[in-house]
Write an enzyme that holds these catalytic residues in place. Structure first.
Site, mmCIF file in Angstrom:
data_model
loop_
_atom_site.group_PDB
_atom_site.id
_atom_site.type_symbol
_atom_site.label_atom_id
_atom_site.label_comp_id
_atom_site.label_asym_id
_atom_site.label_seq_id
_atom_site.Cartn_x
_atom_site.Cartn_y
_atom_site.Cartn_z
ATOM 1 N N HIS A 1 -6.928 -1.198 -0.361
ATOM 2 C CA HIS A 1 -6.384 -1.355 0.857
ATOM 3 C C HIS A 1 -6.239 -0.166 1.907
ATOM 4 O O HIS A 1 -7.071 0.576 1.565
ATOM 5 C CB HIS A 1 -4.982 -1.705 0.059
ATOM 6 C CG HIS A 1 -4.117 0.181 0.234
ATOM 7 N ND1 HIS A 1 -3.882 0.562 1.212
ATOM 8 C CD2 HIS A 1 -3.483 -0.198 -1.306
ATOM 9 C CE1 HIS A 1 -3.050 1.750 0.177
ATOM 10 N NE2 HIS A 1 -3.117 1.170 -1.202
ATOM 11 N N CYS B 1 -3.790 2.784 -6.954
ATOM 12 C CA CYS B 1 -3.809 1.572 -6.047
ATOM 13 C C CYS B 1 -5.660 2.795 -5.933
ATOM 14 O O CYS B 1 -5.722 4.009 -5.339
ATOM 15 C CB CYS B 1 -3.420 0.850 -5.023
ATOM 16 S SG CYS B 1 -1.960 -0.456 -5.308
#
Length: 325
Positions: free
Chosen positions: A191, A207
């Site tokens: 992301h 992440c």
């Protein structure tokens, strides 16, 4: 011209104009890109320069150990570490090497297109929130995603007496940024970010973060179901022509480079029997393994052994024979 249009051009002149981090795949060999220098502008930080040149925090810091991170000073020369050795895995889909904090994207190409690779700096999980390794795939793309903080984070915030929202809507306070690509590992994504200074660091909860402009570049071109190979290769080695190169990063774990690392590097440099052999400088290789800094370094040929000194005639030998004459 758009990045996609440039990438579709097969000729070398067009390839030379590709955006930073976009490279034609070498027909033979493993090395892409070049290092170069730029001059810092007034009030420009090292992080500003890194972002402008497709580099993360650790990369720019290691390449410029004597330069101030926050105020390099106008006219200061800054080295841009733009050279990379491709990871020693299949060149397909997305490859994420957490040891070097870098993502490699091998976009599909049509017949007649130049095979290519795009590489981007990333942020990964901090200590205690390790990014999981292994092969997975993309499952969904989300534009302007909402963020649902995990229960553990909400509990930690509550213990500190801070607000702990169950959901953060799209907007400037959303840590996912404006683009997210979900992986087939529950809770893990590639992301964007609302804190770009963290790119090139271990700062997330597992992440993979990218600069907002970088994930926007690949967002619409990464299909659902594309393979994502998350690896940990602190040692990379490869060839550019007949020159061997090595690139060594600090390990994420508390371990030392020893004989196993040396043998692993040598295995990466094995060549086919029909390719010329090159004598490797083992002392230089050992030094690089013991002093990792992420630089792509050519392994110089091993020095020629010095000739042994001629021994003097032993006493009682030839001299005694001459004395009897």
């Amino acid at each position: 011209m758009s990045a996609a249009a440039l990438a579709d051009e097969p000729d070398e002149e067009a390839a030379s104009e590709w955006p930073k981090g976009h490279h034609p795949l070498p027909e033979a060999g493993d090395v892409i890109g070049e290092n170069y220098t730029v001059e810092a502008r007034e009030e420009e930080t090292l992080l500003d320069i890194a972002r402008d040149h497709n580099v993360g925090y650790e990369e720019i810091r290691l390449a410029n150990p004597e330069v101030s991170v926050w105020l390099p000073g106008e006219g200061t020369e800054v080295v841009i570490p733009g050279r990379h050795i491709l990871p020693a895995v299949a060149r397909e889909g997305i490859v994420i090497n957490i040891a070097e904090l870098r993502l490699y994207y091998y976009p599909p190409v049509s017949e007649g297109e130049t095979p290519r690779v795009e590489t981007y700096p990333i942020g990964i999980g901090r200590e205690g929130y390790d990014t999981p390794l292994g092969k997975t795939k993309t499952t969904m793309r989300l534009k302007d995603p909402a963020w649902y903080p995990p229960r553990s984070m909400r509990e930690e915030a509550a213990e500190r007496g801070e607000p702990a929202p169950a959901v953060v809507p799209p907007g400037p306070d959303n840590p996912l940024g404006r683009h997210a690509i979900l992986l087939d590992i529950p809770g893990y994504l590639i992301h964007g970010t609302n804190d770009p200074d963290g790119i090139g660091m271990r700062a997330s909860r597992g992440c993979i973060r990218m600069f907002p402009e970088d994930i926007e570049t690949i967002f619409n071109r990464v299909p659902v179901g594309m393979q994502v190979n998350i690896i940990n290769q602190p040692i990379k080695a490869g060839w550019d022509g007949d020159m061997p190169y090595v690139q060594v990063f600090e390990t994420l774990e508390d371990q030392e480079y020893g004989m196993a690392a040396l043998m692993e590097t040598l295995s990466l440099l094995e060549r086919n029997s029909d390719e010329p052999s090159v004598p490797l400088n083992y002392e230089q290789l050992r030094y690089l393994l013991e002093n990792p800094n992420g630089a792509v370094v050519a392994l110089e040929q091993a020095p020629e052994p010095e000739p042994a000194p001629e021994s003097e005639p032993e006493a009682g030998g030839l001299y005694d024979e001459l004395a009897t004459l």
